[in-house]
Design an enzyme around this catalytic site. Structure first.
Site, PDB file in Angstrom:
ATOM      1  N   GLY A 127       0.582  -9.001   1.625  1.00  0.00           N
ATOM      2  CA  GLY A 127       1.872  -9.400   1.066  1.00  0.00           C
ATOM      3  C   GLY A 127       2.774  -8.192   0.935  1.00  0.00           C
ATOM      4  O   GLY A 127       3.287  -7.904  -0.144  1.00  0.00           O
TER       5      GLY A 127
ATOM      6  N   ASP B 197       2.686 -10.004   5.958  1.00  0.00           N
ATOM      7  CA  ASP B 197       3.526 -10.842   5.097  1.00  0.00           C
ATOM      8  C   ASP B 197       4.028 -12.021   5.917  1.00  0.00           C
ATOM      9  O   ASP B 197       4.303 -11.877   7.117  1.00  0.00           O
ATOM     10  CB  ASP B 197       4.714 -10.051   4.546  1.00  0.00           C
ATOM     11  CG  ASP B 197       5.278 -10.672   3.273  1.00  0.00           C
ATOM     12  OD1 ASP B 197       5.218 -10.019   2.218  1.00  0.00           O
ATOM     13  OD2 ASP B 197       5.767 -11.823   3.333  1.00  0.00           O
TER      14      ASP B 197
ATOM     15  N   ASP C  75      11.634  -2.774 -10.917  1.00  0.00           N
ATOM     16  CA  ASP C  75      10.673  -2.806 -12.030  1.00  0.00           C
ATOM     17  C   ASP C  75       9.867  -1.507 -11.987  1.00  0.00           C
ATOM     18  O   ASP C  75       8.904  -1.363 -11.237  1.00  0.00           O
ATOM     19  CB  ASP C  75       9.750  -4.023 -11.863  1.00  0.00           C
ATOM     20  CG  ASP C  75       8.775  -4.194 -13.016  1.00  0.00           C
ATOM     21  OD1 ASP C  75       8.558  -3.224 -13.766  1.00  0.00           O
ATOM     22  OD2 ASP C  75       8.207  -5.291 -13.141  1.00  0.00           O
TER      23      ASP C  75
ATOM     24  N   GLU D  77      -4.702 -15.472   6.237  1.00  0.00           N
ATOM     25  CA  GLU D  77      -5.899 -16.210   6.603  1.00  0.00           C
ATOM     26  C   GLU D  77      -5.924 -16.615   8.077  1.00  0.00           C
ATOM     27  O   GLU D  77      -6.962 -17.052   8.580  1.00  0.00           O
ATOM     28  CB  GLU D  77      -6.022 -17.470   5.734  1.00  0.00           C
ATOM     29  CG  GLU D  77      -6.322 -17.205   4.264  1.00  0.00           C
ATOM     30  CD  GLU D  77      -5.106 -16.842   3.445  1.00  0.00           C
ATOM     31  OE1 GLU D  77      -5.224 -16.691   2.223  1.00  0.00           O
ATOM     32  OE2 GLU D  77      -4.004 -16.694   4.027  1.00  0.00           O
TER      33      GLU D  77
ATOM     34  N   SER E 199      -5.580 -15.055  -1.241  1.00  0.00           N
ATOM     35  CA  SER E 199      -5.419 -14.272  -0.002  1.00  0.00           C
ATOM     36  C   SER E 199      -6.094 -12.912  -0.130  1.00  0.00           C
ATOM     37  O   SER E 199      -6.692 -12.415   0.836  1.00  0.00           O
ATOM     38  CB  SER E 199      -3.931 -14.094   0.315  1.00  0.00           C
ATOM     39  OG  SER E 199      -3.329 -15.334   0.618  1.00  0.00           O
TER      40      SER E 199
ATOM     41  N   ARG F 215       5.992  -1.642 -12.681  1.00  0.00           N
ATOM     42  CA  ARG F 215       5.238  -2.142 -11.518  1.00  0.00           C
ATOM     43  C   ARG F 215       5.184  -1.115 -10.404  1.00  0.00           C
ATOM     44  O   ARG F 215       4.106  -0.715  -9.948  1.00  0.00           O
ATOM     45  CB  ARG F 215       5.892  -3.414 -11.007  1.00  0.00           C
ATOM     46  CG  ARG F 215       5.449  -3.836  -9.607  1.00  0.00           C
ATOM     47  CD  ARG F 215       6.546  -4.668  -8.955  1.00  0.00           C
ATOM     48  NE  ARG F 215       6.192  -5.124  -7.625  1.00  0.00           N
ATOM     49  CZ  ARG F 215       6.591  -4.544  -6.500  1.00  0.00           C
ATOM     50  NH1 ARG F 215       7.326  -3.442  -6.537  1.00  0.00           N
ATOM     51  NH2 ARG F 215       6.258  -5.049  -5.331  1.00  0.00           N
TER      52      ARG F 215
ATOM     53  N   GLU G 110       0.197  -6.182  -4.320  1.00  0.00           N
ATOM     54  CA  GLU G 110       0.838  -6.579  -5.580  1.00  0.00           C
ATOM     55  C   GLU G 110       0.900  -8.103  -5.538  1.00  0.00           C
ATOM     56  O   GLU G 110       1.853  -8.707  -5.077  1.00  0.00           O
ATOM     57  CB  GLU G 110       2.229  -5.959  -5.689  1.00  0.00           C
ATOM     58  CG  GLU G 110       2.828  -6.054  -7.089  1.00  0.00           C
ATOM     59  CD  GLU G 110       3.512  -7.370  -7.356  1.00  0.00           C
ATOM     60  OE1 GLU G 110       2.799  -8.346  -7.726  1.00  0.00           O
ATOM     61  OE2 GLU G 110       4.726  -7.448  -7.208  1.00  0.00           O
TER      62      GLU G 110
END
Length: 521
Positions: free
Chosen positions: A255, A277, A228, A306, A335, A231, A321
């Site tokens: 992430g 991640d 993408d 967390e 998060s 993005r 993202e």
């Protein structure tokens, strides 16, 4: 022991607490001791002796007038129960409840029993009558009529359900421990341990996996995201065009996936990049980091953000993202907010720093016939009963620009630097103006993303922009609407979390007198 005491169910004796002295003149049945549990405010931790006092507090301190709300939504006792469960589950700001044009707790999922508390014992039908008396008196006593045997049976049933739930969690915990034992044994038995060490730049949180994180272990998803250009180049440009803001800084990539944003940040001169991640793709990200000789700058941590410990107390920049379909569906905003509140320096940057959600009206009768009217005649059989289920689902697909029939309207703006986890709960009015004659078949939702830096970067996922993997989110209308150029359609869009899936969304669209419910699950 007297005959009366022999006939008494043991449960009632337990509920009544310890019996008084046998010489006491009272027979012990006029009143029953209740637990004395105080009433906790719906919106803050304060506790009160009675519902009445708690209601006064909510009205004076939180501007939450239950009596006004009862009249506004014509609430009955079932609606009251759903509202209490909704507040406890979603924890909305009271302003969201009082200013919404619709009752956000209408979904029947909020009738499912949760934790028992005094609010659910309140006789809501008496609210507004004279006198209005709560079930619990100041002295902690309750008449037997207000604590009947059927009430006790209901409480037992609900406590039994809770107990079964706890047993299920405990069983799952034992299964996870057994799985960990097998994995450990496999590692120990795998041969030359010196050549099979777990990389020292990866920390496993040990938390339970989920379908959500497992889905990101499939490499096709990462191919779609990396492919993408809108993005990926949007993030690249935001970093490379503001390179001096990254020089010598500590960056947290929430992430991180395959690590592309971490590598952009490292190439931009960041002193250290920490990528976190929970999915299995992190192990491939390690290989990618080594392939590009960035292992000295980029440190990867496997686990739920967390629950992990970072090698740095505070970071200068958070990049993520996190966006999902309709911006908030399966997104990681919670998060990112946790990372911001826990790890970001007071003067730190968060990228992107701002997003919004917009809608437009769509006229695509051919697509409508394929999705909705298809069920009228399926190989000669009527399957119209399927329509109601199909129309409750939101569809993720591309809207051709020529099918847009109205202006766009921004529903909500989210400042990621200051928002809280309730950003996904909102209710917004809209006015859509038709710019040509046609047939309104659906409402399309999309979002825009902003990097408000010295050199600004932004990108859109709307129908008029270059296609992205997010596409648009389509809410098909059960009844299409004929419009003429210049017609104005007024309505409301309300959004909240799904109870059964906190990453899912429940969306209600009201147009005129018609109300439509959708879910992204």
């Amino acid at each position: 022991m007297s005959v009366e005491e022999e006939d008494c169910p043991p449960l009632l004796e337990t509920c009544a607490g310890e019996r008084g002295n046998e010489d006491d003149d009272s027979d012990g049945w006029d009143e029953m001791e209740v637990s004395g549990e105080q009433t906790t405010c719906l919106f803050c931790p304060l506790q009160f002796h009675t519902i009445a006092v708690a209601l006064d507090h909510c009205r004076s301190d939180h501007n939450f007038d239950l009596l006004s709300l009862k009249a506004k939504y014509d609430m009955d006792c079932y609606s009251y129960i759903k509202m209490i469960n909704y507040i406890r589950l979603q924890k909305p700001h009271p302003k969201i409840l009082t200013e919404s044009s619709v009752a956000l707790w209408e979904d029947d999922v909020y009738l499912k029993p949760g934790d028992m508390e005094t609010w659910l014992m309140y006789d809501f039908d008496d609210l507004g009558s004279a006198p209005s008396t709560p079930h619990y008196a100041i002295d902690g006593k309750a008449p037997i009529s207000n604590l009947s045997f059927s009430d006790l049976q209901r409480q037992i049933q609900e406590l039994t359900i809770q107990l079964k739930h706890k047993d299920m969690l405990l069983e799952n915990c034992h299964k996870d421990m057994e799985h960990m034992r097998k994995v450990t044994k496999t590692i120990v038995d795998s041969g030359d341990s010196l050549n099979k060490k777990i990389p020292n730049n990866v920390i496993s949180s040990g938390c339970d996996s989920s379908d959500y994180f497992n889905s990101y272990s499939h490499f096709g998803i990462h191919h779609d995201m990396l492919n993408d250009a809108v993005r990926t180049e949007g993030y690249r440009d935001a970093i490379y065009k503001n390179i001096k803001m990254f020089a010598g800084k500590i960056v947290l990539d929430v992430g991180c996936g395959t690590g592309i944003l971490s590598m952009f940040s490292a190439r931009a001169g960041a002193e250290k990049v920490i990528g976190v991640d929970q999915s299995e793709v992190l192990y491939k990200a390690m290989d990618i980091i080594r392939e590009n000789n960035l292992q000295d700058k980029i440190h990867l941590i496997k686990g739920q953000l967390e629950r992990v410990n970072l090698p740095e107390d505070k970071v200068d920049i958070i990049i993520s993202e996190w966006m999902g379909y309709f911006l908030l569906f399966e997104g990681m905003l919670d998060s990112v907010i946790h990372a911001r509140d826990t790890f970001l320096k007071p003067d730190g940057l968060i990228l992107p720093n701002r997003c919004n959600i917009s809608i437009v009206g769509v006229d695509d009768i051919d697509r409508y016939n394929k999705v909705v009217n298809f069920w009228d005649d399926v190989y000669g059989f009527s399957m119209k009963c399927m329509k109601s289920e199909v129309l409750r689902e939101a569809f993720v697909e591309i809207v051709p620009p020529e099918k847009v029939i109205t202006n766009s309207v921004i529903l909500t703006e989210i400042d990621i630097r200051t928002c809280d986890v309730n950003a996904c709960i909102f209710s917004s009015t809209f006015t859509l103006s038709a710019h040509k004659d046609g047939m309104l078949t659906a409402i399309a939702g999309y979002f825009d993303t902003f990097f408000d830096l010295e050199t600004e970067v932004r990108f859109s996922t709307g129908p008029h922009a270059t296609r992205t993997h997010w596409q648009q989110t389509l809410f098909y209308l059960p009844d299409t609407i004929v419009v003429k150029k210049g017609d104005r359609l007024e309505g409301t869009v309300s959004c909240t979390r799904l109870t059964k899936n906190v990453r899912g969304l429940s969306v209600t669209i009201t147009i005129g007198k018609n109300k439509y419910h959708y879910s992204l699950d």
